[in-house]
Write a protein that holds these residues in place. Sequence first.
Motif, mmCIF file in Angstrom:
data_model
loop_
_atom_site.group_PDB
_atom_site.id
_atom_site.type_symbol
_atom_site.label_atom_id
_atom_site.label_comp_id
_atom_site.label_asym_id
_atom_site.label_seq_id
_atom_site.Cartn_x
_atom_site.Cartn_y
_atom_site.Cartn_z
ATOM 1 N N MET A 585 -13.143 19.115 -23.379
ATOM 2 C CA MET A 585 -12.226 17.982 -23.325
ATOM 3 C C MET A 585 -12.297 17.239 -24.655
ATOM 4 O O MET A 585 -13.295 17.337 -25.382
ATOM 5 C CB MET A 585 -12.590 17.028 -22.183
ATOM 6 N N PRO A 586 -11.264 16.470 -24.995
ATOM 7 C CA PRO A 586 -11.381 15.581 -26.160
ATOM 8 C C PRO A 586 -12.555 14.626 -25.982
ATOM 9 O O PRO A 586 -13.051 14.410 -24.867
ATOM 10 C CB PRO A 586 -10.051 14.830 -26.169
ATOM 11 N N VAL A 587 -12.994 14.030 -27.068
ATOM 12 C CA VAL A 587 -14.134 13.131 -27.043
ATOM 13 C C VAL A 587 -13.703 11.752 -27.543
ATOM 14 O O VAL A 587 -13.019 11.642 -28.566
ATOM 15 C CB VAL A 587 -15.291 13.657 -27.908
ATOM 16 N N VAL A 588 -14.096 10.725 -26.806
ATOM 17 C CA VAL A 588 -13.895 9.340 -27.233
ATOM 18 C C VAL A 588 -15.272 8.736 -27.492
ATOM 19 O O VAL A 588 -16.141 8.756 -26.609
ATOM 20 C CB VAL A 588 -13.141 8.516 -26.171
ATOM 21 N N LEU A 589 -15.470 8.208 -28.701
ATOM 22 C CA LEU A 589 -16.746 7.623 -29.083
ATOM 23 C C LEU A 589 -16.579 6.144 -29.405
ATOM 24 O O LEU A 589 -15.612 5.753 -30.065
ATOM 25 C CB LEU A 589 -17.320 8.308 -30.330
ATOM 26 N N THR A 590 -17.516 5.334 -28.945
ATOM 27 C CA THR A 590 -17.630 3.961 -29.410
ATOM 28 C C THR A 590 -18.905 3.874 -30.234
ATOM 29 O O THR A 590 -20.001 4.203 -29.741
ATOM 30 C CB THR A 590 -17.691 2.965 -28.251
ATOM 31 N N ILE A 591 -18.748 3.441 -31.487
ATOM 32 C CA ILE A 591 -19.862 3.433 -32.432
ATOM 33 C C ILE A 591 -20.077 1.999 -32.905
ATOM 34 O O ILE A 591 -19.148 1.338 -33.380
ATOM 35 C CB ILE A 591 -19.560 4.350 -33.637
ATOM 36 N N ARG A 592 -21.300 1.510 -32.758
ATOM 37 C CA ARG A 592 -21.654 0.173 -33.232
ATOM 38 C C ARG A 592 -22.704 0.307 -34.335
ATOM 39 O O ARG A 592 -23.625 1.131 -34.235
ATOM 40 C CB ARG A 592 -22.229 -0.677 -32.093
ATOM 41 N N ASP A 593 -22.553 -0.542 -35.348
ATOM 42 C CA ASP A 593 -23.588 -0.549 -36.392
ATOM 43 C C ASP A 593 -24.266 -1.914 -36.454
ATOM 44 O O ASP A 593 -23.861 -2.853 -35.770
ATOM 45 C CB ASP A 593 -23.025 -0.129 -37.754
ATOM 46 N N GLU A 594 -25.309 -2.013 -37.263
ATOM 47 C CA GLU A 594 -26.124 -3.224 -37.243
ATOM 48 C C GLU A 594 -25.439 -4.423 -37.867
ATOM 49 O O GLU A 594 -25.922 -5.553 -37.733
ATOM 50 C CB GLU A 594 -27.465 -2.961 -37.934
ATOM 51 N N SER A 595 -24.292 -4.207 -38.526
ATOM 52 C CA SER A 595 -23.522 -5.338 -39.048
ATOM 53 C C SER A 595 -22.654 -5.980 -37.974
ATOM 54 O O SER A 595 -22.007 -6.996 -38.216
ATOM 55 C CB SER A 595 -22.644 -4.887 -40.216
ATOM 56 N N VAL A 627 -24.261 4.817 -30.126
ATOM 57 C CA VAL A 627 -23.123 5.729 -30.024
ATOM 58 C C VAL A 627 -22.951 6.049 -28.544
ATOM 59 O O VAL A 627 -23.919 6.469 -27.886
ATOM 60 C CB VAL A 627 -23.357 7.037 -30.808
ATOM 61 N N VAL A 628 -21.751 5.839 -28.022
ATOM 62 C CA VAL A 628 -21.487 6.063 -26.599
ATOM 63 C C VAL A 628 -20.254 6.931 -26.446
ATOM 64 O O VAL A 628 -19.184 6.612 -26.982
ATOM 65 C CB VAL A 628 -21.289 4.731 -25.843
ATOM 66 N N ILE A 629 -20.385 8.030 -25.719
ATOM 67 C CA ILE A 629 -19.241 8.856 -25.355
ATOM 68 C C ILE A 629 -18.561 8.239 -24.139
ATOM 69 O O ILE A 629 -19.218 7.863 -23.165
ATOM 70 C CB ILE A 629 -19.683 10.296 -25.025
ATOM 71 N N ASP A 630 -17.247 8.114 -24.203
ATOM 72 C CA ASP A 630 -16.441 7.651 -23.067
ATOM 73 C C ASP A 630 -16.977 6.340 -22.489
ATOM 74 O O ASP A 630 -17.397 6.281 -21.328
ATOM 75 C CB ASP A 630 -16.417 8.739 -21.980
ATOM 76 N N PRO A 631 -16.949 5.267 -23.252
ATOM 77 C CA PRO A 631 -17.543 4.005 -22.782
ATOM 78 C C PRO A 631 -16.840 3.405 -21.567
ATOM 79 O O PRO A 631 -17.449 2.650 -20.812
ATOM 80 C CB PRO A 631 -17.407 3.081 -23.995
ATOM 81 N N GLN A 632 -15.559 3.737 -21.340
ATOM 82 C CA GLN A 632 -14.822 3.189 -20.210
ATOM 83 C C GLN A 632 -14.916 4.054 -18.957
ATOM 84 O O GLN A 632 -14.326 3.723 -17.926
ATOM 85 C CB GLN A 632 -13.341 3.013 -20.589
ATOM 86 N N GLY A 633 -15.631 5.150 -19.037
ATOM 87 C CA GLY A 633 -15.780 6.017 -17.865
ATOM 88 C C GLY A 633 -14.495 6.700 -17.456
ATOM 89 O O GLY A 633 -14.253 6.917 -16.266
ATOM 90 N N GLU A 634 -13.662 7.086 -18.409
ATOM 91 C CA GLU A 634 -12.362 7.682 -18.104
ATOM 92 C C GLU A 634 -12.397 9.198 -17.997
ATOM 93 O O GLU A 634 -11.403 9.818 -17.652
ATOM 94 C CB GLU A 634 -11.348 7.257 -19.167
ATOM 95 N N MET A 635 -13.541 9.793 -18.314
ATOM 96 C CA MET A 635 -13.716 11.241 -18.198
ATOM 97 C C MET A 635 -14.691 11.550 -17.058
ATOM 98 O O MET A 635 -15.681 10.838 -16.878
ATOM 99 C CB MET A 635 -14.270 11.823 -19.503
ATOM 100 N N PRO A 636 -14.450 12.623 -16.296
ATOM 101 C CA PRO A 636 -15.342 12.956 -15.168
ATOM 102 C C PRO A 636 -16.591 13.695 -15.619
ATOM 103 O O PRO A 636 -16.824 14.851 -15.270
ATOM 104 C CB PRO A 636 -14.444 13.828 -14.284
ATOM 105 N N ASP A 637 -17.421 13.018 -16.387
ATOM 106 C CA ASP A 637 -18.638 13.608 -16.927
ATOM 107 C C ASP A 637 -19.724 13.605 -15.853
ATOM 108 O O ASP A 637 -20.037 12.565 -15.272
ATOM 109 C CB ASP A 637 -19.088 12.801 -18.142
#
Length: 873
Positions: A585-595, A627-637
Amino acid sequence: MKLRKLYSLASLLLCGIAQSGLSQNTPVSRYDHHEAFSPLFYPANGNEYRSAGGQPGPKYWQNAADYKISVTLDTLQHRVSGTVLITYKNNSPDRLPFLWLQMDQNVYRKDSRGTATVAATGDRFANRSYSNGFELKSVEVVSNGKSSTANYLVDDTRMQVRLADAMKPGGSLQLKIDYSYTIPEYGTDRTGRLNTRHGWIYEIAQWYPRMAVYDDVLGWNNIPYLGASEFYLEYGNFDYTITAPANMVVVGSGSLVNEAQVLNATEAARIAKARNSDATVMIRDTTEFHNSTVKGTRTWHFVCKESRDVAWAASGAFIWDAARMNLPGGKTALAQSVYPAESSAPNAWRRSTEFVKGSIEHYSRQWYPYTYPVATNVAGIVGGMEYPGIVFCSWKSSKGGLWGVTSHEFGHNWFPMIVGSNERKYAWMDEGFNTFINGIAAAEFNKGEFNSQQSAQRAAPMIFGSNAEAIMNTPDVIGLRYNGIAAYYKPAMGLKLLRDHILGPERFDYAFKEYIKRWAFRHPTPWDFFRSVENAAGEDLAWFWRGWFFNTWKLDQAVKSVSYKGNDPAKGAIITLQNLEQLPMPVVLTIRDESGRRDTVRLPVEIWQRGSTWAYHHPSTVKLVSVVIDPQGEMPDVNPANNSWKAETGKPVPAGTTATTVLSRYIDAIGGKEKLKGVRDLSVEAQGEAQGTDVELKLINKIPGKVWQAVNVPAINGVVHKLIINGDSVRLWQMGRQTPLTAPEKSMLKERNQLFPELAFLESPDAVKIELAPQTEQVNDEETYVLTIATPNGSLLKNYYSSKTGLKVRSATLSGQEGSPGNNAVTDYLEYRDVSGVQIPFRFRTTAGGFDTNVKVVKAVINSNVSDDVFKQ
């Protein structure tokens, strides 16, 4: 049809009885990119009948059947009798030496295949009483103006008519059948009759012999009707009359063409007003039928054009209201509802016509204009069933449940009434597509008044459980406990994934509308659908069809590691991803950095074309925090635990904080030890919804060791779950049947239904093993302390307590054998309120086996002196 899903849902309510059965993931990937993206998918090339582009070919054909029906309703004997004249046109290139008809009423015979194939434990489609099915007085063939007695054979729910001269291509003939049958009181939740205080309500369907479909795929389609699978029918025009007692209102598919003969002047004037009114207009209220003294009979005449079927309803107990529907192109149609006085509450069927109007206007704008002159919602014994221009919904439905069943059943006017797929073989092509469009309609109607978002991630245990079967199976061979998932939820979720993540709304909506337009009033196959979407959207989707529809492949995306290019964060991060299960499936990532910067990255499915691992270079300039894959829970992982990487897993628990202090703080937060020990009993009444269906819950706890719980579903007028604990006696019922329990299961149920379990944990520290996680976790934007609690009876709980308030915000049950009471479930506790000095959560959100249940407490009473007799029922 909607209520089939309750068989999957019932065992999950309240106690979280689920069947997750997911295997434990290991770092070793099961993914094979060669198999997932294999170039060979379509079993045959396009041809002149069905093109490679997914549209009807230049020589596409289908046969046609017109019906002229005249019947009488005998309310004393509950019988329908009359004549059907079928004009059948052979548009195929074949000579037809025989014809096949569907005889659905024969399923109610004691010797039917449907009766023989019901399991000993029973199921929803089991007969509750038997009849003789269709009783044929005569069958005649009319050809070239000559009538002759037909040579026919009735075999269960099918009839073969053997012709003296084969029908030539382009030829037509007529079949004239005189028949009668006894109306079943409960007709497998598709037809039947309900006795109300003002008279019987008749919901009449499968009420005449119907032509089977002869097509270019299978020739004659003759799967017998067993009750669970639905229908496949030819299109044509219908002209039919119903003669019924004169005090009755009769509604049916199509237009009523003799209003002047069956309506009085007042009713006719009100109907005329309704046709020009956006607000609901009352046509016949209780005062009209209370004062009715009319005798004799009336004949109601209906015409329905370009339809595959017709159905009708009749009653002297009907309240009747209506309003105008506004359709594309300036066209209008009439929305109307008929229902008994028992259903006429303001939050129930008084809103039905509003719901009919809202749903049909939405589907008409969004997908394809509604094609019938009238849309009628009938309240009766049938929980939810669809027919062209008319639907049957439970007289018990109200509020969001009535919206849900109304929207769903009228959604079927697009699938399969307009797009005429073969429901007998491919239930997902109508139920799944319809469930998908229902979700979009709910989000729009009245600003989302009844909208309920389902997390695909939390639904993964339901979709991919150990009992999972491929969507691409006929409904009669899929287990009853998974049928609702295979026919409704999984295909609907698949279309949502296509729309939201694979194609995007603009491309998907264009392709989906093109499919409807191409196959309106025709008979598409799954391959036609796949080809049409691919061509209109411009995407090769074989990988998705293969994994989602033909196999039971699971999805498990993971963050394997995070590193930095040249070990220098200023040069960017290397995020290594894995696909550990078979479905890409496609991948959605949410990435946060220390800034404090937050980026959302979308990677296409093609990253998995060369293997199960992908390294993504993220152009960051400082260290990453998470780093979080699918942060909104929209994929049936199936394993969201490996979807995240964090530089730190949470804040360290403050010094001096222990499991005991967390529990003690919670006890103090909800009222204190002495207050809780003064609680002798607690009674709670709650209302909620699960998957668009209203539920009612009652819970009673009494000290010591007494519990009474019940979950009622008004739409089916049934208690789907009941638990009674009285000391050592533990009894559990599901769908009205008592469930055998082992000794460990009884012990678990007793443990998990204690009134204040934390009190017991504190006072019996040696009886349980409690561990405090060294770091906090975020739950619903609250920092929480996490306790893992293991009991001697095998229960394993994970409780989350707010570090700020001390209140419990979440509890997860993590143990139990597959299918046993209390298996994996997560409950969030919200909106604590004071009840006699004790803080009680007034809102619960539970996820069990992939189903979300949202519940609000409407009444909570402490120390009401509950009688012990309650727990002896």
